[in-house]
Scaffold this motif. Structure first.
Motif, PDB file in Angstrom:
ATOM      1  N   ILE A 167     -49.968 -53.704 -45.657  1.00  0.00           N
ATOM      2  CA  ILE A 167     -50.226 -52.262 -45.561  1.00  0.00           C
ATOM      3  C   ILE A 167     -51.695 -51.955 -45.292  1.00  0.00           C
ATOM      4  O   ILE A 167     -52.047 -50.793 -45.048  1.00  0.00           O
ATOM      5  CB  ILE A 167     -49.787 -51.547 -46.857  1.00  0.00           C
ATOM      6  CG1 ILE A 167     -50.537 -52.113 -48.071  1.00  0.00           C
ATOM      7  CG2 ILE A 167     -48.290 -51.668 -47.051  1.00  0.00           C
ATOM      8  CD1 ILE A 167     -50.209 -51.390 -49.362  1.00  0.00           C
ATOM      9  N   ALA A 168     -52.555 -52.959 -45.327  1.00  0.00           N
ATOM     10  CA  ALA A 168     -53.975 -52.752 -45.056  1.00  0.00           C
ATOM     11  C   ALA A 168     -54.312 -53.298 -43.676  1.00  0.00           C
ATOM     12  O   ALA A 168     -53.693 -54.265 -43.210  1.00  0.00           O
ATOM     13  CB  ALA A 168     -54.826 -53.438 -46.123  1.00  0.00           C
ATOM     14  N   PRO A 169     -55.286 -52.698 -42.991  1.00  0.00           N
ATOM     15  CA  PRO A 169     -55.691 -53.223 -41.687  1.00  0.00           C
ATOM     16  C   PRO A 169     -56.440 -54.537 -41.834  1.00  0.00           C
ATOM     17  O   PRO A 169     -56.845 -54.924 -42.937  1.00  0.00           O
ATOM     18  CB  PRO A 169     -56.598 -52.121 -41.135  1.00  0.00           C
ATOM     19  CG  PRO A 169     -57.139 -51.441 -42.353  1.00  0.00           C
ATOM     20  CD  PRO A 169     -56.049 -51.496 -43.381  1.00  0.00           C
ATOM     21  N   SER A 170     -56.640 -55.222 -40.737  1.00  0.00           N
ATOM     22  CA  SER A 170     -57.356 -56.498 -40.778  1.00  0.00           C
ATOM     23  C   SER A 170     -58.791 -56.271 -41.247  1.00  0.00           C
ATOM     24  O   SER A 170     -59.452 -55.322 -40.820  1.00  0.00           O
ATOM     25  CB  SER A 170     -57.363 -57.142 -39.384  1.00  0.00           C
ATOM     26  OG  SER A 170     -57.969 -56.280 -38.443  1.00  0.00           O
ATOM     27  N   PRO A 171     -59.276 -57.123 -42.148  1.00  0.00           N
ATOM     28  CA  PRO A 171     -60.618 -56.928 -42.721  1.00  0.00           C
ATOM     29  C   PRO A 171     -61.708 -57.418 -41.772  1.00  0.00           C
ATOM     30  O   PRO A 171     -62.428 -58.384 -42.045  1.00  0.00           O
ATOM     31  CB  PRO A 171     -60.563 -57.775 -44.000  1.00  0.00           C
ATOM     32  CG  PRO A 171     -59.606 -58.871 -43.673  1.00  0.00           C
ATOM     33  CD  PRO A 171     -58.579 -58.280 -42.749  1.00  0.00           C
ATOM     34  N   LEU A 172     -61.832 -56.756 -40.627  1.00  0.00           N
ATOM     35  CA  LEU A 172     -62.771 -57.197 -39.597  1.00  0.00           C
ATOM     36  C   LEU A 172     -63.632 -56.032 -39.131  1.00  0.00           C
ATOM     37  O   LEU A 172     -63.467 -55.517 -38.020  1.00  0.00           O
ATOM     38  CB  LEU A 172     -62.018 -57.814 -38.408  1.00  0.00           C
ATOM     39  CG  LEU A 172     -61.216 -59.078 -38.703  1.00  0.00           C
ATOM     40  CD1 LEU A 172     -60.404 -59.500 -37.492  1.00  0.00           C
ATOM     41  CD2 LEU A 172     -62.143 -60.206 -39.149  1.00  0.00           C
ATOM     42  N   GLY A 173     -64.520 -55.587 -39.986  1.00  0.00           N
ATOM     43  CA  GLY A 173     -65.483 -54.577 -39.576  1.00  0.00           C
ATOM     44  C   GLY A 173     -65.080 -53.164 -39.935  1.00  0.00           C
ATOM     45  O   GLY A 173     -64.172 -52.914 -40.735  1.00  0.00           O
TER      46      GLY A 173
END
Length: 344
Positions: A167-173
């Motif tokens: 449910i969370a977006p990719s932790p990339l910035g």
């Protein structure tokens, strides 16, 4: 000579008192960066460079001159507003800091707001209900916030909400690749996207901010909740509270108009310290979530002994700390006008 108000005179005095601190930071940061292990000339000349090429690089960087001469050149550049050139990025340090500082401020301020929204009411409830489940919950959160490293909390949240639940977006910035960065106005993506009326990008930036802000908030809410609880317990046991209750004032009026207002001063002091510490110490959060802030910028500069970038970061943090202390002084007088600047 034009007369100025006592408050303005006190503010100017605070600024004057901060000048020796800034000078000391400049001197110490200059000396400490020169004491870093490794030779930046060797790094930037390349692994295949010979001694002549390394020496040529050292001369081009100005590292062949004595330390006093290097320091005088550095101070002269600072007086012209030039923080130097970053050797790792190839851009001016001032430009790099201006581009990266809003990212760190947005993350830190969001985390601090989230921590205050949770910690202050929790601390008040824990102080008014000692020994109950609310008090025990406050102790658990404080212990967890102090004990759990931020990188562990961040990785755990990524594992649960991104990997397991999805449910969370990719932790990339700061933004997923499907979004375009909003036009630069303040550097805060949430504010800039709102000014543009681009609510799709705003939602994307907000989703990207949730996990890193929650990670940093858990770390910062611990001292805030602990100080709120302790300050409220002290205020509630004071004589003026007993007098207010004896005068027939309602519990709500006693709690919020008298006890909470008197407990705010140490809480505001803690907020200032937590903010300044979190802004400089959120590098682990920035690394875990690939957040392009000044913390990760400073670490990258330290690795390659990029003197100008490290010195610019330290100087920027010192100036932020000075401004923050001035803001705390102003908040003191707003919370309790009896204190005044002259009493501090």
């Amino acid at each position: 000579m034009l007369a100025c108000s006592p408050r303005l005179r006190a503010i100017l005095l605070r600024v004057a008192q901060a000048i020796p601190v800034v000078i000391g930071v400049v001197v110490i940061s200059f000396l400490l960066t020169r004491a870093l292990p490794g030779d930046p000339a060797v790094y930037f000349a390349g692994v295949a460079a010979d001694e002549a090429s390394i020496e040529e690089t050292r001369v081009a960087m100005g590292l062949d001159k004595p330390l006093p001469v290097q320091f005088l050149h550095y101070v002269g550049d600072l007086l012209r507003g030039d923080l130097g050139q970053s050797l790792s990025s190839g851009r001016a340090v001032a430009t790099d800091l201006a581009n990266r500082l809003p990212a760190s401020l947005e993350l830190t301020l969001t985390a601090l707001i989230l921590a205050v929204v949770i910690a202050v009411p929790l601390g008040v409830l824990a102080a008014t209900r000692p020994g109950t489940w609310v008090d025990h919950l406050c102790r658990v959160l404080v212990t967890a916030g102090v004990s759990l490293p931020t990188f562990f909390t961040g990785i755990l949240l990524i594992y649960i909400f991104y990997y397991l639940l999805g449910i969370a977006p990719s932790p990339l910035g700061r933004l997923d690749f499907i979004y375009l960065s909003p036009d630069h106005v303040t550097g805060f993506y949430l504010i800039d996207a709102a000014l543009m009326g681009d609510w799709e990008t705003w939602r994307g930036a907000a989703k990207q901010l949730v996990l890193p802000a929650a990670t940093l908030a858990l770390f910062t809410l611990a001292p805030i909740a602990r100080m709120t609880r302790a300050a409220m317990l002290t205020a509630l046991s004071s004589d003026f509270i007993r007098t207010a209750k004896a005068a027939g004032l309602s519990n709500r009026a006693v709690l919020y108009r008298y006890a909470f207002r008197n407990a705010l001063l140490p809480v505001v002091t803690t907020l200032g310290m937590v903010f300044s510490f979190a802004l400089g110490a959120n590098v682990l959060v920035e690394k875990v979530f690939a957040w392009p802030g000044i913390g990760s910028y400073a670490v990258e500069a330290l690795v390659v002994s990029d003197y100008a970038a490290v010195q610019g970061f330290v100087l920027a943090m010192a100036l932020l700390f000075v401004v923050l202390n001035l803001v705390i002084d102003l908040l003191y007088t707003a919370i309790d006008p009896r204190i005044g600047f002259d009493a501090q």
